[in-house]
Design a protein around this motif. Structure first.
Motif, short mmCIF file in Angstrom:
data_model
loop_
_atom_site.label_atom_id
_atom_site.label_comp_id
_atom_site.label_asym_id
_atom_site.label_seq_id
_atom_site.Cartn_x
_atom_site.Cartn_y
_atom_site.Cartn_z
N LEU A 12 0.83 -1.20 0.00
CA LEU A 12 0.00 0.00 0.00
C LEU A 12 0.87 1.25 0.00
O LEU A 12 1.97 1.26 0.54
CB LEU A 12 -0.91 0.02 1.23
N SER A 13 0.33 2.31 -0.58
CA SER A 13 1.04 3.59 -0.56
C SER A 13 0.90 4.23 0.81
O SER A 13 0.06 3.82 1.62
CB SER A 13 0.47 4.52 -1.63
N ASP A 14 1.72 5.25 1.08
CA ASP A 14 1.62 5.96 2.36
C ASP A 14 0.24 6.58 2.53
O ASP A 14 -0.30 6.61 3.63
CB ASP A 14 2.71 7.04 2.46
N ARG A 15 -0.31 7.06 1.44
CA ARG A 15 -1.66 7.66 1.49
C ARG A 15 -2.71 6.61 1.86
O ARG A 15 -3.58 6.86 2.69
CB ARG A 15 -1.97 8.29 0.12
N GLU A 16 -2.62 5.42 1.27
CA GLU A 16 -3.58 4.36 1.57
C GLU A 16 -3.44 3.89 3.03
O GLU A 16 -4.44 3.65 3.70
CB GLU A 16 -3.38 3.18 0.62
N LEU A 17 -2.20 3.80 3.50
CA LEU A 17 -2.00 3.44 4.90
C LEU A 17 -2.59 4.50 5.82
O LEU A 17 -3.22 4.19 6.82
CB LEU A 17 -0.51 3.25 5.20
N SER A 18 -2.39 5.76 5.46
CA SER A 18 -2.94 6.86 6.26
C SER A 18 -4.47 6.81 6.29
O SER A 18 -5.08 7.10 7.32
CB SER A 18 -2.47 8.20 5.68
N ASP A 19 -5.06 6.42 5.18
CA ASP A 19 -6.52 6.33 5.12
C ASP A 19 -7.09 5.30 6.09
O ASP A 19 -8.21 5.44 6.57
CB ASP A 19 -6.98 5.97 3.70
N ILE A 20 -6.32 4.27 6.39
CA ILE A 20 -6.80 3.26 7.33
C ILE A 20 -6.19 3.45 8.73
O ILE A 20 -6.29 2.60 9.59
CB ILE A 20 -6.55 1.81 6.82
#
Length: 72
Positions: free
Chosen positions: A47-55
């Motif tokens: 996952l990208s950093d953005r996707e990780l941040s989203d969760i």
């Protein structure tokens, strides 16, 4: 009135075969847990950093999640 429970315990190990079964079960559980941790690590790392941040996670949380630490 007192009650007496005389039923023998049905859990535990009985002799060599019972201990061997317990050992094999424990090893199997360990292998499955290691495989699940590796799969979780692989999936979250993709996952990208953005996707990780989203969760609600960051890269540093991946190892904690993979190892099963729920108190991060």
């Amino acid at each position: 009135m007192a009650a007496l429970n005389y039923a023998p315990a049905t859990h535990g190990t009985f002799g060599l075969f019972g201990r061997a079964h317990t050992l094999i079960s424990a090893l199997t559980a360990l292998i499955v847990a290691k495989r699940d941790a590796a799969e979780t690590r692989k999936t979250l790392s993709a996952l990208s950093d953005r996707e990780l941040s989203d969760i609600g996670l960051c890269r540093g949380d991946i190892e904690l999640i993979a190892c099963g630490n729920k108190h991060f």
